[in-house]
Write a protein that holds these residues in place. Structure first.
Motif, PDB file in Angstrom:
ATOM      1  N   PHE A 192       2.193  -2.307  -8.481  1.00 15.28           N
ATOM      2  CA  PHE A 192       2.118  -3.614  -7.847  1.00 15.28           C
ATOM      3  C   PHE A 192       0.928  -3.677  -6.894  1.00 15.28           C
ATOM      4  CE2 PHE A 192       4.066  -6.534  -4.453  1.00 15.28           C
ATOM      5  CZ  PHE A 192       3.626  -7.679  -5.078  1.00 15.28           C
ATOM      6  N   PHE A 193       0.710  -2.618  -6.136  1.00 16.60           N
ATOM      7  CA  PHE A 193      -0.438  -2.576  -5.235  1.00 16.60           C
ATOM      8  C   PHE A 193      -1.741  -2.650  -6.010  1.00 16.60           C
ATOM      9  CE2 PHE A 193      -3.552   0.206  -2.926  1.00 16.60           C
ATOM     10  CZ  PHE A 193      -3.906  -0.741  -1.983  1.00 16.60           C
ATOM     11  N   TYR A 194      -1.857  -1.840  -7.065  1.00 15.85           N
ATOM     12  CA  TYR A 194      -3.091  -1.839  -7.852  1.00 15.85           C
ATOM     13  C   TYR A 194      -3.332  -3.193  -8.527  1.00 15.85           C
ATOM     14  CZ  TYR A 194      -2.339   3.235  -7.468  1.00 15.85           C
ATOM     15  OH  TYR A 194      -2.105   4.496  -7.000  1.00 15.85           O
ATOM     16  N   ALA A 195      -2.261  -3.917  -8.812  1.00 14.81           N
ATOM     17  CA  ALA A 195      -2.393  -5.207  -9.503  1.00 14.81           C
ATOM     18  C   ALA A 195      -2.804  -6.344  -8.572  1.00 14.81           C
ATOM     19  CB  ALA A 195      -1.069  -5.563 -10.180  1.00 14.81           C
ATOM     20  N   GLY A 213      12.310  -5.708 -13.507  1.00 10.42           N
ATOM     21  CA  GLY A 213      11.330  -5.482 -14.572  1.00 10.42           C
ATOM     22  C   GLY A 213      11.117  -4.012 -14.861  1.00 10.42           C
ATOM     23  N   LYS A 214       9.856  -3.612 -15.150  1.00 12.22           N
ATOM     24  CA  LYS A 214       9.635  -2.251 -15.637  1.00 12.22           C
ATOM     25  C   LYS A 214       8.668  -1.417 -14.796  1.00 12.22           C
ATOM     26  CE  LYS A 214       6.005  -3.475 -19.026  1.00 12.22           C
ATOM     27  NZ  LYS A 214       5.628  -3.451 -20.457  1.00 12.22           N
ATOM     28  N   TYR A 215       7.892  -2.028 -13.894  1.00  9.93           N
ATOM     29  CA  TYR A 215       6.902  -1.272 -13.143  1.00  9.93           C
ATOM     30  C   TYR A 215       7.428  -0.912 -11.749  1.00  9.93           C
ATOM     31  CZ  TYR A 215       3.573  -2.582 -16.795  1.00  9.93           C
ATOM     32  OH  TYR A 215       2.930  -2.743 -17.990  1.00  9.93           O
ATOM     33  N   LEU A 216       6.575  -0.244 -10.961  1.00  8.52           N
ATOM     34  CA  LEU A 216       6.951   0.211  -9.627  1.00  8.52           C
ATOM     35  C   LEU A 216       5.901  -0.225  -8.601  1.00  8.52           C
ATOM     36  CD1 LEU A 216       8.239   3.757 -10.657  1.00  8.52           C
ATOM     37  CD2 LEU A 216       9.633   1.799  -9.970  1.00  8.52           C
ATOM     38  N   ILE A 236       0.847  -1.200   0.000  1.00  8.93           N
ATOM     39  CA  ILE A 236       0.000   0.000   0.000  1.00  8.93           C
ATOM     40  C   ILE A 236       0.878   1.245   0.000  1.00  8.93           C
ATOM     41  CG2 ILE A 236      -1.835   1.253   1.190  1.00  8.93           C
ATOM     42  CD1 ILE A 236      -2.455  -1.365   2.704  1.00  8.93           C
ATOM     43  N   PRO A 237       0.697   2.153  -0.959  1.00  8.97           N
ATOM     44  CA  PRO A 237       1.524   3.369  -0.976  1.00  8.97           C
ATOM     45  C   PRO A 237       1.398   4.154   0.321  1.00  8.97           C
ATOM     46  CG  PRO A 237       0.375   3.110  -3.066  1.00  8.97           C
ATOM     47  CD  PRO A 237      -0.186   2.070  -2.142  1.00  8.97           C
ATOM     48  N   ALA A 238       2.470   4.830   0.682  1.00 11.67           N
ATOM     49  CA  ALA A 238       2.523   5.560   1.942  1.00 11.67           C
ATOM     50  C   ALA A 238       1.417   6.602   2.057  1.00 11.67           C
ATOM     51  CB  ALA A 238       3.889   6.228   2.101  1.00 11.67           C
ATOM     52  N   VAL A 239       1.050   7.228   0.942  1.00 11.92           N
ATOM     53  CA  VAL A 239       0.080   8.321   0.989  1.00 11.92           C
ATOM     54  C   VAL A 239      -1.349   7.870   0.704  1.00 11.92           C
ATOM     55  CG1 VAL A 239       1.792  10.066   0.436  1.00 11.92           C
ATOM     56  CG2 VAL A 239       0.575   8.916  -1.427  1.00 11.92           C
ATOM     57  N   ASP A 240      -1.536   6.586   0.459  1.00  9.87           N
ATOM     58  CA  ASP A 240      -2.876   6.045   0.221  1.00  9.87           C
ATOM     59  C   ASP A 240      -3.618   5.939   1.554  1.00  9.87           C
ATOM     60  OD1 ASP A 240      -5.022   4.014  -0.237  1.00  9.87           O
ATOM     61  OD2 ASP A 240      -4.107   3.864  -2.227  1.00  9.87           O
ATOM     62  N   SER A 241      -4.879   6.322   1.583  1.00  3.08           N
ATOM     63  CA  SER A 241      -5.645   6.279   2.831  1.00  3.08           C
ATOM     64  C   SER A 241      -5.714   4.868   3.408  1.00  3.08           C
ATOM     65  CB  SER A 241      -7.066   6.816   2.602  1.00  3.08           C
ATOM     66  OG  SER A 241      -7.765   6.011   1.661  1.00  3.08           O
ATOM     67  N   ALA A 254      -7.407 -13.818  -3.058  1.00  2.00           N
ATOM     68  CA  ALA A 254      -6.726 -12.658  -3.661  1.00  2.00           C
ATOM     69  C   ALA A 254      -6.814 -12.734  -5.182  1.00  2.00           C
ATOM     70  CB  ALA A 254      -5.271 -12.616  -3.216  1.00  2.00           C
ATOM     71  N   ARG A 255      -6.947 -11.589  -5.816  1.00  2.00           N
ATOM     72  CA  ARG A 255      -7.102 -11.529  -7.276  1.00  2.00           C
ATOM     73  C   ARG A 255      -5.988 -10.704  -7.905  1.00  2.00           C
ATOM     74  NH1 ARG A 255     -13.049  -9.531  -8.511  1.00  2.00           N
ATOM     75  NH2 ARG A 255     -12.323  -9.952 -10.639  1.00  2.00           N
ATOM     76  N   ILE A 256      -5.650 -11.050  -9.130  1.00  2.00           N
ATOM     77  CA  ILE A 256      -4.675 -10.293  -9.917  1.00  2.00           C
ATOM     78  C   ILE A 256      -5.443  -9.407 -10.889  1.00  2.00           C
ATOM     79  CG2 ILE A 256      -2.845 -10.458 -11.655  1.00  2.00           C
ATOM     80  CD1 ILE A 256      -2.016 -13.092 -10.315  1.00  2.00           C
ATOM     81  N   HIS A 257      -5.170  -8.123 -10.847  1.00  2.00           N
ATOM     82  CA  HIS A 257      -5.897  -7.160 -11.671  1.00  2.00           C
ATOM     83  C   HIS A 257      -5.088  -6.670 -12.876  1.00  2.00           C
ATOM     84  CE1 HIS A 257      -8.817  -7.105  -8.453  1.00  2.00           C
ATOM     85  NE2 HIS A 257      -7.867  -6.786  -7.595  1.00  2.00           N
ATOM     86  N   ASN A 258      -3.815  -7.042 -12.945  1.00  2.00           N
ATOM     87  CA  ASN A 258      -2.985  -6.658 -14.087  1.00  2.00           C
ATOM     88  C   ASN A 258      -1.915  -7.717 -14.255  1.00  2.00           C
ATOM     89  OD1 ASN A 258      -1.129  -5.545 -15.896  1.00  2.00           O
ATOM     90  ND2 ASN A 258      -1.476  -3.456 -15.175  1.00  2.00           N
ATOM     91  N   ASP A 259      -2.085  -8.566 -15.279  1.00  4.28           N
ATOM     92  CA  ASP A 259      -1.156  -9.684 -15.440  1.00  4.28           C
ATOM     93  C   ASP A 259       0.098  -9.309 -16.224  1.00  4.28           C
ATOM     94  OD1 ASP A 259      -2.079  -9.564 -18.029  1.00  4.28           O
ATOM     95  OD2 ASP A 259      -3.000 -11.555 -18.039  1.00  4.28           O
ATOM     96  N   ASP A 260       0.304  -7.997 -16.442  1.00  2.00           N
ATOM     97  CA  ASP A 260       1.600  -7.554 -16.945  1.00  2.00           C
ATOM     98  C   ASP A 260       2.479  -7.072 -15.791  1.00  2.00           C
ATOM     99  OD1 ASP A 260       3.330  -7.238 -19.183  1.00  2.00           O
ATOM    100  OD2 ASP A 260       3.100  -5.054 -19.012  1.00  2.00           O
TER     101      ASP A 260
END
Length: 581
Positions: free
Chosen positions: A325-328, A318-321, A228-233, A363-369
């Motif tokens: 990863f949290f959103y995925a 890889g290429k993401y941050l 969870i990002p630091a600034v996310d509620s 748990a679900r995967i929302h972005n398989d890239d």
């Protein structure tokens, strides 16, 4: 299946050694606490929860933790506990000299004594930067009171001219680009503003995010904590729920010794392989296991992680941050994948009071890239490779997901730097006899050598090599490297040079063979020549004369054993109260 059974409730808690009754000592303890405006019924036997806060403005990753401490406090009060916020030693990777690693053990000792010497029944560890997670976990494991962790979370993505900027990873990339003449110094300074644009720890799968993931995979955090990002509620919600949960953990007497089992460490090591985690996790998990009396070795790292594909597509592998990863789906989705592949001890207990599988099975995967299917993994054999040979009798490590495939089997001429100052003095010299086929060797940067084992193992390449378009060479040292770094880098070579390990006697021109598939690291000289060099070796590092530096030098173990102090290993004991005042 865990055989943990909750303790009966109500019962007399440890804190009552301070607060119960009307003796002089009890009144002494209560009356001083009441100067903060605390009502009398807080001392009635309810769980006292120590919120160990590593907030520090000198530790940028943790500078926002005061807010989370208050959120934890709300949760503790809601659940009927008595929260107290206690500051503890905060070690910053980005700002501590000579290196944060030197002070991880000191921080762990301070945490252990803070818990043991004060009126806590349970502990919430507020952590963020690289060393705060392992140091608090080491100290808490040694005392073995009910403990739960909550991380500060990663910072938001960085962007520079439309390109994702990963903390640390792009610092190394941009720095090399400047040396290669591909980026101006002015552009480098311009890019600086994009690197750290919100509170939080590294947004790559660096050591901070890796260790947050390790804490979750070990079962020491609520599920979903790591990403969870630091600034996310939702980070505040996680802190609030953690405060609620620790009160019940105290009532149940659910302690680290119930959770930190060999099965839990196996889960963590396999998770590290799946996420492409930092090599620093090797040292930290070995140290944590040592505090728990669990016989964890480098061989376990290699055996358990060898056939686990790296499926998290994050920098530096890889290429993401971390934001993506949290959103995925975050770490629960990865752990579920491990469970479905038969690579998870599903019954391992967590701070939830139940098995880890119950926490992740939906748990679900929302972005398989971002979280890749196994057939599109970054590498099919992820994890941490443990190399051995006459150059590393006690082992060395390499991270395959961040290395160059064409260098995984390589033989080259050694170019030797006696220490980090020697490296800095020579690396930009156009007369340095080096090309891309060489093997860069850095000595005297291990636990004793630096001292503290700094993150200098990913030595930058010489400018004349970079100008050819070469971006990677084989590099070998007894140092560490940042989890944000990348390259074909052999690290933690043990025994280290400062202890007289074979690395200490490598000379310019020696041929070195690296064979990752066969786990081999070989100095190509005759055995008799190696023995003669070692017999003639003399220490190049002067031992410190006093203070913690001397204590560290005299007692720190090798990287292959977690670089903890030898007198602290296997020291988990009862959290007995100190003698009354």
């Amino acid at each position: 299946m865990s055989n943990f059974k909750p303790a009966p409730w109500p019962r007399r808690l440890r804190s009552q050694e301070w607060f119960a009754g009307n003796s002089k000592d009890a009144i002494y303890h209560r009356s001083w606490m009441k100067n903060q405006g605390l009502p009398a019924d807080l001392f009635d036997g309810r769980p006292v929860i120590g919120i160990l806060n590593t907030f520090s403005e000198a530790n940028p990753c943790n500078a926002h933790l005061n807010d989370l401490a208050e959120r934890v406090k709300h949760g503790v009060y809601e659940a009927g506990g008595f929260p107290i916020i206690v500051p503890v030693f905060s070690v910053s990777e980005s700002a501590f000299r000579p290196t944060a690693m030197m002070f991880r053990n000191l921080a762990a000792m301070a945490v252990e004594e803070t818990i043991r010497g004060q009126m806590m029944d349970g502990v919430v560890c507020l952590v963020g930067c690289d060393k705060t997670t392992p140091s608090l976990l080491m100290g808490a494991a040694s005392v073995d009171l009910p403990t739960i962790m909550v991380s500060g979370g990663p910072m938001l993505n960085g962007y520079y001219r439309g390109e994702r900027v990963g903390s640390g990873t792009h610092l190394w990339k941009f720095s090399e680009a400047v040396k290669a003449g591909e980026m101006t110094a002015e552009e480098f300074v311009e890019a600086e503003a994009s690197m750290s644009r919100s509170p939080g720890s590294c947004n790559t799968m660096g050591t901070a995010s890796t260790m947050a993931s390790m804490a979750e995979a070990l079962g020491m955090t609520l599920s979903g904590n790591a990403a969870i990002p630091a600034v996310d509620s939702r980070r505040r919600v996680m802190a609030h729920l953690t405060g609620r949960r620790i009160v019940q953990m105290v009532k149940d007497d659910l302690r680290p010794s119930h959770i930190l089992t060999r099965a839990a460490f196996q889960n963590a090591i396999r998770t590290n392989a799946a996420i492409g985690g930092s090599t620093n996790a090797v040292i930290h998990l070995l140290a944590i296991a040592g505090r728990c009396g669990i016989d964890l070795t480098l061989n376990d790292w290699d055996d358990w992680g060898r056939n686990v594909p790296t499926i998290v597509n994050l920098m530096p592998s890889g290429k993401y941050l971390m934001e993506e990863f949290f959103y995925a789906g975050g770490l629960p989705a990865v752990i579920r994948r491990l469970g479905e592949a038969g690579l998870l001890n599903r019954d391992a207990l967590t701070v939830s009071g139940g098995p880890i599988w119950d926490e992740v099975k939906d748990a679900r995967i929302h972005n398989d890239d971002v979280i890749l299917p196994a057939d599109r993994a970054l590498t099919q054999s992820g994890g941490i490779v443990v190399l051995r040979g006459n150059l590393a009798p006690d082992g060395a490590v390499l991270k395959p997901s961040a290395a160059s495939p064409h260098l995984m089997k390589h033989r080259g001429r050694a170019v030797v730097f006696e220490d980090i100052d020697d490296y800095k003095a020579k690396i930009e010299d156009e007369a340095l006899d080096i090309d891309e086929t060489c093997v860069m060797v850095l000595k005297n940067c291990g636990p004793r050598g630096y001292p503290g084992m700094a993150e200098v193992g990913n030595m930058g390449l010489p400018p004349k090599v970079l100008r050819k378009g070469i971006t990677d060479m084989v590099r070998i040292s007894d140092a560490r490297m940042s989890g944000t770094a990348y390259g074909t880098v052999v690290l933690h070579t043990s025994p280290e040079a400062a202890r007289g390990g074979p690395l200490a006697v490598v000379r310019n021109g020696d041929m070195i063979e690296l064979d990752v598939e066969n786990r081999r690291l070989h100095l190509d000289i005759p055995d008799e020549e190696l023995k003669a060099r070692l017999a003639a070796w003399k220490p190049a590092v002067e031992p410190p004369a006093s203070g913690y530096a001397k204590l560290y030098h005299d007692h720190v173990e090798g990287a292959d054993k977690g670089a903890d102090m030898d007198f602290l290993v296997g020291c988990r004991g009862n959290a007995v109260a100190r003698e009354s005042h």
